[in-house]
Design a protein around this motif. Structure first.
Motif, mmCIF file in Angstrom:
data_model
loop_
_atom_site.group_PDB
_atom_site.id
_atom_site.type_symbol
_atom_site.label_atom_id
_atom_site.label_comp_id
_atom_site.label_asym_id
_atom_site.label_seq_id
_atom_site.Cartn_x
_atom_site.Cartn_y
_atom_site.Cartn_z
ATOM 1 N N GLY A 175 0.745 -1.104 -0.156
ATOM 2 C CA GLY A 175 0.023 0.096 0.124
ATOM 3 C C GLY A 175 0.705 1.357 0.119
ATOM 4 N N GLY A 176 1.096 1.810 -1.149
ATOM 5 C CA GLY A 176 1.765 3.186 -1.159
ATOM 6 C C GLY A 176 3.269 3.060 -1.766
ATOM 7 N N PHE A 177 3.481 1.802 -2.294
ATOM 8 C CA PHE A 177 4.989 1.518 -2.602
ATOM 9 C C PHE A 177 5.012 1.640 -4.192
ATOM 10 N N ALA A 178 6.174 2.443 -4.526
ATOM 11 C CA ALA A 178 6.467 2.400 -6.081
ATOM 12 C C ALA A 178 7.811 2.549 -6.417
ATOM 13 N N ASP A 179 8.712 2.779 -5.473
ATOM 14 C CA ASP A 179 10.078 3.040 -6.049
ATOM 15 C C ASP A 179 11.087 2.792 -4.904
ATOM 16 N N THR A 198 -0.398 -1.504 -7.665
ATOM 17 C CA THR A 198 -0.623 -0.401 -8.809
ATOM 18 C C THR A 198 0.430 -0.003 -9.624
ATOM 19 N N ARG A 199 1.550 -0.025 -8.857
ATOM 20 C CA ARG A 199 2.944 0.246 -9.697
ATOM 21 C C ARG A 199 3.119 -0.911 -10.857
ATOM 22 N N PHE A 200 2.935 -2.131 -10.287
ATOM 23 C CA PHE A 200 3.295 -3.384 -11.288
ATOM 24 C C PHE A 200 1.912 -3.253 -12.298
ATOM 25 N N MET A 201 0.790 -2.743 -12.044
ATOM 26 C CA MET A 201 -0.499 -2.513 -13.205
ATOM 27 C C MET A 201 0.077 -1.759 -14.040
ATOM 28 N N LEU A 202 0.993 -0.658 -13.658
ATOM 29 C CA LEU A 202 1.484 0.514 -14.879
ATOM 30 C C LEU A 202 2.662 0.036 -15.287
ATOM 31 N N THR A 203 2.842 -0.910 -15.836
ATOM 32 C CA THR A 203 3.909 -1.761 -16.624
ATOM 33 C C THR A 203 3.578 -2.165 -17.971
ATOM 34 N N GLN A 204 4.912 -2.233 -18.744
ATOM 35 C CA GLN A 204 4.503 -2.654 -20.154
ATOM 36 C C GLN A 204 3.807 -4.166 -20.110
ATOM 37 N N GLU A 205 4.197 -4.929 -19.233
ATOM 38 C CA GLU A 205 3.418 -6.377 -19.395
ATOM 39 C C GLU A 205 2.119 -6.399 -18.773
ATOM 40 N N SER A 206 1.822 -5.379 -18.147
ATOM 41 C CA SER A 206 0.339 -5.440 -17.438
ATOM 42 C C SER A 206 -0.740 -5.494 -18.654
ATOM 43 N N PRO A 207 -1.580 -6.265 -18.434
ATOM 44 C CA PRO A 207 -2.781 -6.294 -19.773
ATOM 45 C C PRO A 207 -3.782 -5.202 -19.418
ATOM 46 N N ILE A 287 -3.554 5.139 -3.836
ATOM 47 C CA ILE A 287 -3.131 6.591 -3.822
ATOM 48 C C ILE A 287 -1.790 6.709 -4.227
ATOM 49 N N VAL A 288 -0.838 5.947 -4.371
ATOM 50 C CA VAL A 288 0.496 5.916 -5.165
ATOM 51 C C VAL A 288 0.430 6.226 -6.630
ATOM 52 N N THR A 289 -0.838 6.079 -7.125
ATOM 53 C CA THR A 289 -0.720 6.525 -8.609
ATOM 54 C C THR A 289 -0.204 7.823 -8.734
ATOM 55 N N GLY A 290 -0.315 9.113 -7.414
ATOM 56 C CA GLY A 290 0.231 10.316 -7.510
ATOM 57 C C GLY A 290 1.725 10.454 -7.821
ATOM 58 N N LEU A 291 2.338 9.277 -7.582
ATOM 59 C CA LEU A 291 3.957 8.891 -7.774
ATOM 60 C C LEU A 291 4.291 8.262 -8.723
ATOM 61 N N ILE A 292 3.561 7.655 -9.544
ATOM 62 C CA ILE A 292 3.796 7.094 -10.891
ATOM 63 C C ILE A 292 3.510 7.922 -12.128
ATOM 64 N N HIS A 293 4.774 8.054 -12.860
ATOM 65 C CA HIS A 293 4.639 8.746 -14.035
ATOM 66 C C HIS A 293 5.289 8.249 -15.363
ATOM 67 N N ASP A 294 5.337 6.900 -15.237
ATOM 68 C CA ASP A 294 5.830 6.402 -16.544
ATOM 69 C C ASP A 294 5.336 4.849 -16.658
#
Length: 324
Positions: A175-179, A198-207, A287-294
């Motif tokens: 919960g809240g980890f991205a980096d 959420t961080r792994f959901m926003l990767t190239q390999e995520s469907p 909430i960590v979506t606010g820290l994810i930019h790529d």
């Protein structure tokens, strides 16, 4: 190598959560190949046979360890959980992530066959209970997490060290980890590794559909809401027209679970993940979506987290030496 890495046979203490619909073979294999531990989701699949095929698919993509998430919820009572368990055992899966209701029945079965159990929970008291039932690892979810954070509203900054004071088994902070900053913070708070959804959901390999990914990349830390408080089942989702309509409904009197489900039901947001309809459902995100930019590959992401964490550790050691 720390307790999590050694126990689970992985290079880095970085775990990909078993997200429904999202946690599929390609994602889990990519995380494993990059040195972490990936999970696939059992109840993404309509049958035990379908789960077996997904397990085979992971093995066609990696020779690294991976796990299966088994989330047991009353809303999914029609699913063949006993069949899922038999498949996990017969297929020789090494790690299971249990979540939802009391896992006692399944933990005993897994332990009897040498399967390591990670139990996900949102309170210290449930973490202690899971340890007493034989869980090998506890994944403790702070208030920041996507999906179901419980009703106590305790953030990870407090929940992680509170759990560390009570538990002997290794702890995953979720919960809240991205980096790398998050990894080092989790370790400093007493956890042995991090679990990221959420961080792994926003990767190239995520469907997940590119349009949904783009919506989440544009989100700030203020762009999630909690639904379901009125019925005792809060869930963190992205702020959109559907979730705001559900919040408005909750302000009315005598709202029921079925009233909310018409807007927030899993089938709606799973369909949205597939079609890219950003207003199609109340889809889970932290909430960590606010820290994810790529949108890196899993390999790029894990490598970056490890390098960031190492740089932070080096700086802090230098600071400590100066004080000494």
């Amino acid at each position: 190598m720390n307790r999590i890495s050694e126990l689970l046979g992985i290079q880095y203490p970085i775990i990909q959560g078993g997200m429904r619909w999202v946690a599929r073979a390609e994602l889990a294999a990519a995380v494993g190949n990059a040195g972490g531990l990936g999970f696939i989701s059992a109840h993404t699949h309509a049958s035990a046979d379908a789960l077996a095929r997904e397990i085979d698919k992971v093995r066609s993509l990696t020779d690294k360890p991976f796990g299966v998430n088994l989330t047991v919820l009353g809303a999914n009572a029609g699913l063949d959980y006993d069949g899922y368990v038999r498949t996990i055992v017969s297929q020789g899966v090494q790690v299971v992530e249990t979540a939802g209701s009391n896992p006692a029945k399944y933990i005993a079965e897994f332990k009897a066959h040498g399967v390591k159990v990670v139990h996900k929970c949102v309170t210290v008291r449930h973490a202690v209970k899971a340890e007493s039932l034989g869980a090998d690892v506890v994944s403790i979810n702070g208030f920041e997490c996507a999906g179901h954070p419980g009703e106590d509203d305790i953030p990870g900054l407090i929940l992680i060290p509170a759990a560390a004071e009570k538990l002997k088994v290794p702890i995953l902070a979720s919960g809240g980890f991205a980096d790398g900053r998050g990894l080092m913070a989790a370790l400093a708070l007493g956890a042995d590794g991090i679990n990221m959804g959420t961080r792994f959901m926003l990767t190239q390999e995520s469907p997940v559909h590119p349009a949904i990914k783009q919506r989440l990349l544009e989100a700030t830390e203020r762009d999630t809401v909690l639904l379901g408080r009125s019925i005792g089942d809060p869930s963190r989702v992205v702020k959109n027209s559907v979730s705001l309509a559900a919040l408005e409904l909750e302000r009315s009197k005598n709202v029921t679970h079925s009233d909310l489900y018409a807007l927030t039901g899993a089938q709606r947001w799973m369909d949205a993940f597939a079609t890219g309809e950003v207003e199609g459902g109340a889809f889970p995100a932290g909430i960590v979506t606010g820290l994810i930019h790529d949108l890196p590959t899993c390999a790029e992401l894990i490598s970056r987290i490890v390098k960031e964490a190492a740089a932070i550790a080096q700086r802090q050691l230098g600071f400590s030496a100066a004080l000494a």
